[in-house]
Design an enzyme around this catalytic site. Structure first.
Site, PDB file in Angstrom:
ATOM      1  N   ASP A  82     -76.023 -37.743  78.263  1.00 52.43           N
ATOM      2  CA  ASP A  82     -76.748 -38.386  79.348  1.00 52.43           C
ATOM      3  C   ASP A  82     -77.049 -39.830  78.911  1.00 52.43           C
ATOM      4  OD1 ASP A  82     -78.640 -38.650  81.561  1.00 52.43           O
ATOM      5  OD2 ASP A  82     -80.208 -38.420  80.046  1.00 52.43           O
ATOM      6  N   ASP A  84     -79.969 -42.252  80.661  1.00 54.00           N
ATOM      7  CA  ASP A  84     -81.393 -42.625  80.744  1.00 54.00           C
ATOM      8  C   ASP A  84     -82.257 -41.690  79.914  1.00 54.00           C
ATOM      9  OD1 ASP A  84     -81.697 -44.919  82.501  1.00 54.00           O
ATOM     10  OD2 ASP A  84     -80.921 -43.637  84.097  1.00 54.00           O
ATOM     11  N   ASP A 271     -81.833 -35.165  78.095  1.00 57.45           N
ATOM     12  CA  ASP A 271     -83.299 -35.100  78.059  1.00 57.45           C
ATOM     13  C   ASP A 271     -83.848 -34.312  79.239  1.00 57.45           C
ATOM     14  OD1 ASP A 271     -82.754 -37.304  79.981  1.00 57.45           O
ATOM     15  OD2 ASP A 271     -84.935 -37.449  79.991  1.00 57.45           O
TER      16      ASP A 271
HETATM   17  P1  TMP Z   1     -80.455 -38.973  84.152  1.00 57.36           P
HETATM   18  O1  TMP Z   1     -81.119 -39.492  82.923  1.00 57.36           O
HETATM   19  O2  TMP Z   1     -80.509 -37.490  84.261  1.00 57.36           O
HETATM   20  O3  TMP Z   1     -79.071 -39.489  84.288  1.00 57.36           O
HETATM   21  O4  TMP Z   1     -81.306 -39.462  85.418  1.00 57.36           O
HETATM   22  C1  TMP Z   1     -81.615 -40.757  85.728  1.00 57.36           C
HETATM   23  C2  TMP Z   1     -83.070 -41.040  85.659  1.00 57.36           C
HETATM   24  O5  TMP Z   1     -83.341 -42.095  86.575  1.00 57.36           O
HETATM   25  C3  TMP Z   1     -83.981 -39.900  86.052  1.00 57.36           C
HETATM   26  O6  TMP Z   1     -84.778 -39.551  84.936  1.00 57.36           O
HETATM   27  C4  TMP Z   1     -84.893 -40.484  87.119  1.00 57.36           C
HETATM   28  C5  TMP Z   1     -84.663 -41.972  87.037  1.00 57.36           C
HETATM   29  N1  TMP Z   1     -84.821 -42.679  88.327  1.00 57.36           N
HETATM   30  C6  TMP Z   1     -85.697 -43.751  88.361  1.00 57.36           C
HETATM   31  O7  TMP Z   1     -86.330 -44.084  87.350  1.00 57.36           O
HETATM   32  N2  TMP Z   1     -85.857 -44.433  89.544  1.00 57.36           N
HETATM   33  C7  TMP Z   1     -85.175 -44.088  90.699  1.00 57.36           C
HETATM   34  O8  TMP Z   1     -85.333 -44.734  91.743  1.00 57.36           O
HETATM   35  C8  TMP Z   1     -84.272 -42.965  90.632  1.00 57.36           C
HETATM   36  C9  TMP Z   1     -83.499 -42.549  91.847  1.00 57.36           C
HETATM   37  C10 TMP Z   1     -84.117 -42.303  89.419  1.00 57.36           C
HETATM   38 MG    MG Z   2     -81.966 -38.631  81.278  1.00 56.78          MG
END
Ligand code: TMP
Ligand code: MG
Length: 330
Positions: A82, A84, A271
């Site tokens: 992943d 973020d 995460d």
């Molecule tokens: P991921 O880490 O599972 O790929 O997900 C992306 C992350 O982005 C998730 O933890 C939520 C975050 N997010 C924001 O911070 N702001 C937003 O507007 C959106 C749609 C997601």
């Molecule tokens: Mg993540």
């Protein structure tokens, strides 16, 4: 005395240190009445795994997995991760670091009215994303709503392609300590790395470029921005990836996994509970070691994470554990 007089200083220091260690071991032995435990297993010998923030529910399983991954070596290995809050850092000095979306939200290029919308969306939906009591199925419709509304608000900001570099530079988005070593080393050993992100592909690539380097062995599956001929953002391309539909994205990318079908061993890093499904499209998978970063809502989620991930790293802003494991395999 005559025997020691010929030693050089370094040898004396080294021997002195070894004696101090032996002395400490002897003191421990005398105090406890037990022989100091001999470390024979890989998980016992890796200092990185002895730290208090490292949780392993089933050490036997992890030991076996590590032995298998090490024995099969780098030619059988691929990494699926992943972005973020897994490759990117969760916090620095107690302050949250930006996700891909936050990079845009916090940018000076976004008008206050849109910032407010994006802030409100995050305050509404992030608690649902990390809620320990809801099932993934219950969360999915909320995640769809969050991503769809956030994407509309972002598109309405009239971003230009060249704005992204500046937005990332102005943000506090950064990579976990040790990512640069990891990227460089995996590239050097030709181990493929799939970055599977519900963030924004263009932003995550820019974060990696500014803090490390995008290498040829990296492939990104994410939400990519769609710019028109004038470089103006007009939408997002392809199927939406949110935190809890990565299994569908994994299956859509089965072609990628098929080209790597000899690489049957996976190290998966994530995460969120949604990240556990990132390897769903891998054919003939043999061994998978799942490493989970637990950054937030820790007490409520630790047990679930320990059930789901082989190794759980609590509030760890480094790549020390994955890197130590990779070092053993490469
Ligand atoms: P991921 O880490 O599972 O790929 O997900 C992306 C992350 O982005 C998730 O933890 C939520 C975050 N997010 C924001 O911070 N702001 C937003 O507007 C959106 C749609 C997601
Ligand atoms: Mg993540």
């Amino acid at each position: 005395m005559a025997r020691t007089s010929g030693w050089n200083t370094t040898a004396a220091i080294v021997t002195g240190a070894a004696c101090a260690l032996a002395g400490a071991a002897l003191a421990g032995y005398l105090l406890s009445g037990r022989r100091p435990k001999k470390r024979t297993k890989i998980i016992e010998m890796m200092d990185e795994l002895q730290k208090e923030n490292v949780h392993i529910r089933d050490p036997e399983r992890v030991e076996k997995l590590l032995c298998q991954l090490i024995q099969d070596g780098k030619s059988k290995l691929q990494i699926i991760t992943d972005f973020d809050m897994t490759l990117s850092r969760f916090s620095i000095n107690g302050k949250r670091c930006a996700t891909c979306h936050n990079v845009l939200e916090n940018s000076s290029l976004v008008p206050e009215s849109k910032k407010q919308i994006l802030d409100e969306l995050r305050d509404t939906y992030y608690p649902i994303e990390i809620n320990a009591k809801m099932t993934i199925e219950e969360k999915i419709p909320f995640m769809m709503e969050w991503w769809t509304k956030a994407q509309s608000a972002i598109v309405a900001c009239n971003f230009r392609r060249e704005d992204l570099t500046r937005a990332v530079r102005e943000s506090n988005a950064m990579l976990r300590d040790g990512c640069d070593w990891q990227f460089h080393t995996l590239h050097e050993h030709s181990v493929p790395m799939l970055i599977f992100s519900a963030g924004i592909g263009d932003i995550l690539e820019e974060i990696i470029k500014q803090h490390s380097q995008m290498y040829a062995n990296m492939r990104v599956v994410s939400n990519y921005m769609d710019f028109n001929h004038d470089g103006m953002l007009v939408g997002f391309k392809g199927d939406l990836v949110h935190t809890y539909n990565k299994n569908e994205g994994a299956l859509r990318n089965s072609d990628y996994f098929t080209t790597l079908k000899e690489r049957r061993n996976i190290i998966l890093m994530g995460d969120s509970m949604g990240d556990l499904r990132m390897a769903d499209g891998v054919p003939n998978m043999q061994h998978i070691l799942k490493i989970g970063f637990l950054n937030d809502n820790i007490e409520e989620r630790l047990e679930k994470y320990k059930e789901a991930y082989d190794i759980v790293l609590v509030s760890d802003d480094t790549m020390d554990v994955p890197n130590a494991i990779m070092k053993k395999i490469l």
